[in-house]
Design a protein around this motif. Structure first.
Motif, PDB file in Angstrom:
ATOM      1  N   ASP A  78      61.735  13.995  41.381  1.00 45.95           N
ATOM      2  CA  ASP A  78      61.171  13.033  42.327  1.00 45.95           C
ATOM      3  C   ASP A  78      62.144  12.663  43.443  1.00 45.95           C
ATOM      4  N   LEU A  79      63.416  12.475  43.105  1.00 42.85           N
ATOM      5  CA  LEU A  79      64.390  12.090  44.125  1.00 42.85           C
ATOM      6  C   LEU A  79      64.580  13.208  45.144  1.00 42.85           C
ATOM      7  N   ILE A  80      64.710  14.422  44.692  1.00 43.14           N
ATOM      8  CA  ILE A  80      64.882  15.545  45.612  1.00 43.14           C
ATOM      9  C   ILE A  80      63.643  15.691  46.493  1.00 43.14           C
ATOM     10  N   HIS A  81      62.470  15.538  45.905  1.00 40.89           N
ATOM     11  CA  HIS A  81      61.237  15.597  46.694  1.00 40.89           C
ATOM     12  C   HIS A  81      61.220  14.491  47.749  1.00 40.89           C
ATOM     13  N   LEU A  82      61.617  13.282  47.377  1.00 37.96           N
ATOM     14  CA  LEU A  82      61.661  12.151  48.316  1.00 37.96           C
ATOM     15  C   LEU A  82      62.595  12.449  49.485  1.00 37.96           C
ATOM     16  N   ILE A  83      63.755  12.985  49.193  1.00 40.44           N
ATOM     17  CA  ILE A  83      64.725  13.305  50.257  1.00 40.44           C
ATOM     18  C   ILE A  83      64.161  14.387  51.176  1.00 40.44           C
ATOM     19  N   HIS A  84      63.571  15.415  50.598  1.00 37.14           N
ATOM     20  CA  HIS A  84      63.008  16.502  51.406  1.00 37.14           C
ATOM     21  C   HIS A  84      61.840  16.055  52.278  1.00 37.14           C
TER      22      HIS A  84
END
Length: 190
Positions: free
Chosen positions: A3-9
């Protein structure tokens, strides 16, 4: 992808925002996240100023004064269109968070390191707000560190206004980012 990586992307800047905006509790949570950024010796070399409601109109007048001061210094004038644009700039979002440095003297933490901390604080703030479903845009510009702006926010001459974080909501769907060829930017040493 977590989820965090998706949010950053997927975080994107959106220029015109509307209600709803973060509640008081949501804002405090986002600011607490911002303040968890890397901060050597925990100096907290930053300050926040939050504007909503009528203060956005007041800030428009401060932007106008800063623009008039700059034009005068450059021996120019501002036409009615430019004046109106400055007055209306803060109305592009229901909330603006101004972030400024508040440098501290410390023998082991140079000023540039404190400025980097403030950049990390802003990134954490943007991501925290995004995680709550709000949209943001980080704005600066020619007027950001003029005397009128610094005076309005109580920022001393030796500190810097690092930006205005416009916060609100939008149903604009941004296109996906293009893939980046990391080989152009990263060198591996073994």
């Amino acid at each position: 992808m977590n989820d965090l990586i998706h949010l950053i992307h997927t975080r994107r800047s959106i220029g015109n925002l509307s209600l709803p905006m973060p509640s008081h509790d949501e804002l405090n949570s986002a600011l607490a996240c911002a303040m968890s950024a890397p901060d050597h010796k925990v100096l907290r070399p930053y300050r926040f100023s939050v504007m909503t409601g009528k203060t956005l109109d007041d800030f428009g007048q401060v932007l106008l004064q800063a623009g008039l001061d700059n034009a005068k210094a450059d021996k120019k004038s501002l036409d009615d269109i430019a004046r109106t644009k400055l007055i209306n700039m803060p109305k592009r979002a229901p909330m603006i968070i101004t972030v400024a440095t508040d440098y501290k003297q410390h023998p082991k933490v140079p000023q540039f390191e404190q400025l980097l901390c403030v950049g990390a604080v802003v990134q954490n703030l943007l991501l925290a707000l995004q995680s709550m479903g709000y949209q943001t845009v980080w704005r600066t510009g020619d007027l950001c560190n003029t005397p009128a702006i610094k005076d309005y926010f109580g920022v001393s001459d030796d500190n810097t206004v690092c930006g205005f974080i416009y916060v609100g909501s939008s149903d604009v769907v941004m296109p996906k980012r293009e893939a980046v060829d990391l080989a152009q930017f990263v060198h591996f040493y073994q």
